[in-house]
Scaffold this active site. Structure first.
Site, PDB file in Angstrom:
ATOM      1  CE  LYS A   1      39.957  25.213  33.188  1.00 22.15           C
ATOM      2  NZ  LYS A   1      39.311  23.947  32.845  1.00 22.15           N
TER       3      LYS A   1
ATOM      4  CE1 TYR B   1      47.926  57.182  21.146  1.00 18.22           C
ATOM      5  CE2 TYR B   1      46.714  55.471  22.294  1.00 18.22           C
ATOM      6  CZ  TYR B   1      47.648  56.483  22.306  1.00 18.22           C
ATOM      7  OH  TYR B   1      48.304  56.790  23.464  1.00 18.22           O
TER       8      TYR B   1
HETATM    9  C1  PLP Z   1      38.206  23.466  32.606  1.00 20.81           C
HETATM   10  C2  PLP Z   1      37.894  22.043  32.637  1.00 20.81           C
HETATM   11  C3  PLP Z   1      36.567  21.587  32.730  1.00 20.81           C
HETATM   12  C4  PLP Z   1      35.392  22.505  32.709  1.00 20.81           C
HETATM   13  O1  PLP Z   1      35.049  22.886  31.391  1.00 20.81           O
HETATM   14  P1  PLP Z   1      33.764  23.808  31.158  1.00 20.81           P
HETATM   15  O2  PLP Z   1      33.560  23.774  29.699  1.00 20.81           O
HETATM   16  O3  PLP Z   1      34.131  25.166  31.653  1.00 20.81           O
HETATM   17  O4  PLP Z   1      32.673  23.194  31.941  1.00 20.81           O
HETATM   18  C5  PLP Z   1      36.382  20.232  32.855  1.00 20.81           C
HETATM   19  N1  PLP Z   1      37.420  19.370  32.881  1.00 20.81           N
HETATM   20  C6  PLP Z   1      38.698  19.771  32.784  1.00 20.81           C
HETATM   21  C7  PLP Z   1      39.788  18.786  32.827  1.00 20.81           C
HETATM   22  C8  PLP Z   1      38.970  21.116  32.648  1.00 20.81           C
HETATM   23  O5  PLP Z   1      40.242  21.521  32.548  1.00 20.81           O
END
Ligand code: PLP
Length: 375
Positions: free
Chosen positions: A38, A267
């Site tokens: 994601k 700035y």
């Molecule tokens: C993003 C996510 C993970 C992974 O988490 P990490 O801490 O990056 O390993 C696992 N499960 C779900 C549902 C997520 O959304």
């Protein structure tokens, strides 16, 4: 036409693949690692990251939204693709069209899938999300028996799994992971005769520190990209796999100048030279995901040595102190994330100065700059 930016994110695909291999080895045979891709692969590029994990043998991928899953499929990714935060009911058809795995937490979503399944003459396997302590998406364990029964009664629906998520697995000192897991494991056991599927809860933190929570599958995000979720890893932890950060971020010096003592920089003139100082202008600003919070705090590498950020970070530029670094010239490489000679800046280093976490740094930098892929 593709015109090169001064700034470049480099993604090391071999590192991604090796991290996957390491984590799959740690999870063990029979416990597949779902690669979370994601947020455009945590800034690494969703499709390219997924391909690197696929080369390592990964067959299960996770995204947040339906949109991402469709893009991944359209890019030719095979395997299971989980949509973990739900979908608009009117889009239920896309789940079937692209053969995706939906995660549900509402009866309305189940109904939408069921009626589409009936219309298509197909069956769909869904995963149901439990809230075992995160207080985010999902049903409370007590709501699960009724929900599973109701969903199972809908035509075309099969419960393929139940899942949850840990709020604190990055902190081995907290007791909440063990407690949350107990709630989840109890729910899984109680629901055993209500569904025939898998259970999964472990994220990177749990994979690295809580092997008792692996269940039937684990879901890794940050560790696949080369970072431990806990900023401070216990030194000498022989259990921890060697993770390789896959992302680096480089730029180059646009101009160099020498300022007399007492000159304000950028700035607001929040930095005043206290002596004659050689500074360099770098074309990286908050627009490039280099947070303005790093003003007067961050540092970059030039010739392998640290060069502090002077004054406020602008939208497209920032100024750095190169006074103590010999022979710096216009056009020289600047490393904002990654290694250069004896120097190394990690996403954890940047995150610490921002009061944030490596995840955010990777998303900010990776998703706001041109990316190049190297083997
Ligand atoms: C993003 C996510 C993970 C992974 O988490 P990490 O801490 O990056 O390993 C696992 N499960 C779900 C549902 C997520 O959304």
């Amino acid at each position: 036409m593709y015109t090169k930016s001064f700034n470049s994110i480099k993604i090391n695909c071999t590192a991604l693949q090796q991290n996957y291999t390491q984590l799959q080895k740690k999870a063990g045979a029979g416990v597949p690692v779902m690669a979370m891709v994601k947020a455009d692969g945590y800034g690494h590029g969703m499709v390219m990251a997924a391909r690197a994990f696929d080369r390592g043998g990964c067959r299960t991928f996770g995204v947040a939204e339906l949109r991402e899953a469709v893009l991944l499929r359209q890019a030719g990714m095979r395997g299971d693709i989980y949509v973990t935060i739900g979908f608009a009911e009117e889009d239920a058809g896309l789940i079937f069209q692209y053969q995706l795995t939906p995660v549900i937490y509402s009866y309305a979503a189940a109904q939408a899938l069921s009626s589409t399944a009936v219309a298509l003459g197909q069956e769909i396997g869904v995963h149901v999300k439990i809230d075992s302590g995160m207080s985010r998406l999902g049903l409370f364990p007590a709501e699960m028996p009724m929900f599973l029964d109701a969903v199972s009664c809908l035509p075309g629906m099969k419960i393929a799994g139940i899942m949850s998520h840990f709020p604190e697995s990055d902190n081995p000192a907290s007791g909440s992971t063990t407690h949350n897991f107990q709630l989840f494991a109890d729910a899984c056991r109680e629901l055993k005769n209500r569904f025939n599927g898998i259970c999964h809860i472990a994220n990177s933190g749990a994979v690295l520190k809580f092997p008792a929570t692996y269940c039937d599958m684990v879901r890794c995000g940050i560790a696949l990209y080369g970072y431990h979720p806990a900023v401070r890893v216990t030194p000498g932890d022989g259990q921890a796999p060697d993770l390789l950060p896959a992302m680096s971020f480089t730029s180059r010096i646009l101009q160099i100048k020498t300022l007399p003592a007492g000159t304000g920089v950028s700035y607001g003139h929040t930095f005043l030279t206290h002596k004659q100082t050689r500074i360099a202008v770098v074309p990286v600003g908050y627009e490039d995901g280099y947070s303005r919070i790093l003003s007067n705090r961050g540092h970059v590498l030039v010739h392998g040595y640290p060069a502090p950020i002077l004054g406020r970070i602008c939208m497209n530029m920032c100024m750095i102190d190169v006074n103590d670094i010999e022979g710096v010239l216009t056009g020289d490489e600047v490393v904002l994330l990654g290694r250069q000679g004896p120097g190394n800046i990690t996403a954890d280093d940047i995150a610490e100065k921002m009061g944030s976490i490596s995840y955010e740094v990777l998303c900010l930098l990776g998703n706001n700059n041109q990316r190049e892929y190297i083997e």
